[in-house]
Scaffold this motif. Sequence first.
Motif, PDB file in Angstrom:
ATOM      1  N   CYS A  34      19.181  56.265  -3.246  1.00  0.00           N
ATOM      2  CA  CYS A  34      17.903  55.571  -3.406  1.00  0.00           C
ATOM      3  C   CYS A  34      18.147  54.076  -3.230  1.00  0.00           C
ATOM      4  CB  CYS A  34      17.281  55.894  -4.754  1.00  0.00           C
ATOM      5  SG  CYS A  34      17.991  54.979  -6.128  1.00  0.00           S
ATOM      6  N   CYS A  56      15.890  50.289  -7.971  1.00  0.00           N
ATOM      7  CA  CYS A  56      14.752  49.470  -8.382  1.00  0.00           C
ATOM      8  C   CYS A  56      14.940  49.154  -9.851  1.00  0.00           C
ATOM      9  CB  CYS A  56      13.424  50.206  -8.137  1.00  0.00           C
ATOM     10  SG  CYS A  56      13.144  51.546  -9.302  1.00  0.00           S
ATOM     11  N   CYS A  84      18.040  56.805 -11.127  1.00  0.00           N
ATOM     12  CA  CYS A  84      17.499  57.193 -12.433  1.00  0.00           C
ATOM     13  C   CYS A  84      17.066  58.654 -12.425  1.00  0.00           C
ATOM     14  CB  CYS A  84      16.338  56.298 -12.819  1.00  0.00           C
ATOM     15  SG  CYS A  84      14.825  56.686 -11.950  1.00  0.00           S
ATOM     16  N   ASN A  90      12.916  59.704 -11.583  1.00  0.00           N
ATOM     17  CA  ASN A  90      12.397  60.093 -10.262  1.00  0.00           C
ATOM     18  C   ASN A  90      13.450  60.687  -9.331  1.00  0.00           C
ATOM     19  OD1 ASN A  90       9.869  59.124 -10.949  1.00  0.00           O
ATOM     20  ND2 ASN A  90      10.343  57.062 -10.216  1.00  0.00           N
ATOM     21  N   GLU A 101      12.795  62.973  -5.993  1.00  0.00           N
ATOM     22  CA  GLU A 101      12.804  62.270  -4.706  1.00  0.00           C
ATOM     23  C   GLU A 101      13.849  62.852  -3.760  1.00  0.00           C
ATOM     24  OE1 GLU A 101      13.169  58.015  -5.287  1.00  0.00           O
ATOM     25  OE2 GLU A 101      11.341  57.931  -6.475  1.00  0.00           O
TER      26      GLU A 101
HETATM   27  S1  SF4 Z   1      12.770  55.168  -9.349  1.00  0.00           S
HETATM   28 FE1  SF4 Z   1      14.888  55.793  -9.832  1.00  0.00          FE
HETATM   29  S2  SF4 Z   1      15.482  57.030  -8.073  1.00  0.00           S
HETATM   30 FE2  SF4 Z   1      13.676  55.873  -7.402  1.00  0.00          FE
HETATM   31  S3  SF4 Z   1      14.471  53.978  -6.477  1.00  0.00           S
HETATM   32 FE3  SF4 Z   1      14.152  53.514  -8.645  1.00  0.00          FE
HETATM   33  S4  SF4 Z   1      16.139  53.962  -9.586  1.00  0.00           S
HETATM   34 FE4  SF4 Z   1      16.173  54.945  -7.620  1.00  0.00          FE
END
Ligand code: SF4
Length: 405
Positions: free
Chosen positions: A267, A270, A302, A305, A309
């Motif tokens: 990913c 974020c 994380c 999600n 994802e």
């Molecule tokens: S929500 Fe979780 S899985 Fe999606 S980009 Fe952010 S850290 Fe990565």
Amino acid sequence: MPFERKSTRQIAVGKVLVGGGAPISVQSMTITKTADVEGTLQQIYALAAAGCDIVRCTCNEQAAAEGLARIVPRSPIPIIADIHHQYRMALAAMEAGVHGLRLNPGNIRKPEHIKAVASEARDRQISIRIGVNGGSLDPSLYEKYGGITPEAMVESAQREMAYFHEVDFDLMKISVKASSVPLMVEAYRQLSEVTDVPLHLGVTEAGPPPAGLVKATAGIATLLLEGIGDTIRYSLTADPVEEARAGRQLLEALGLRERKNIDLIACPSCGRAEIDVIDVANRAMQAFGDRKIPLQVAVMGCVVNGPGEAREADLGIAAGNKRGHLFVKGRNVAVVPESEMVDALVEWAEFINEHGTEAAIARVDTALAEREAAKDRAKLMNDQGDDVNHADERIVEIRRTVSDR
Ligand code: SF4
């Protein structure tokens, strides 16, 4: 096949077929002195392990040709001798048993020399690449076209082909490389209109990564997507193993070759990320190295999600509450301490590669793993809330700033 390829004639470079619908092959070049037999072979083995199908070695002196005589029988992949100024080196390389030659028409210009090499190659059934290079174009063509143009490069290849035809030699492939991407793309497009000889794609002197990778990919991928190209080489200022890997990965990404190694997805990270995704992804990449495990593996920041994802991945891991949650095809299967995430990924990937995803899921209590993941997910949601990037607060601040003016 995701898109149509232009049909070309087929030639053989040793055991590797090129053109005529054969899988697109990956080439690279050794950077050792060819006279250093052991050093060159070590590099060839590393290249083959990284996905290289055909390797080129320079043959610039007698000692290099003698080295080739010892290298060829021990090489796991076909060898092409790179010849520049001395046509005698081409004859010597053939004597050494190479599977192919690369001639630069800008550097060997005497017709009788070109024809002597082509006649010998015809008798021995050895293929030759006409390697036109924008940077070393025949001066007469440079003058005729007023510079390095696609037309000049195509004419250079055609002149060389005409010499080959005079001696009934047709086991050839052609490249028209340049360091300018638009120039090489146009040259290959024009060339593919006028010949069905298999084409070797490359952006020459692309430079060091990452800029070199971007340039080479821009040129090679553009042409491949138009159906042009039968064999490719990334010319990077880097360890040639990187060239082979990049070539292989490009073909796999375009669906032109079957996956051989791990396809690691991650990913972008974020505000929710519970780990340094870049670091874990890089360590995972290193741990898998060139292992032949053709699976898609996900590293997700994380557990909120991540598993959703990356549900299409064969295997993945998502961080949460100082733990790594492993999932197989989107189903939670195990929980490991954060420090063991990479090791666990490798262990599970090896198991799946050998026994399949069903067997991997069957060996654990998925309900327990799901309960643990739900617990950590709830904790993260509770700690961070839905608005992890604090957008609501920022928006209030933006409105205040704007209305104050
Ligand atoms: S929500 Fe979780 S899985 Fe999606 S980009 Fe952010 S850290 Fe990565």
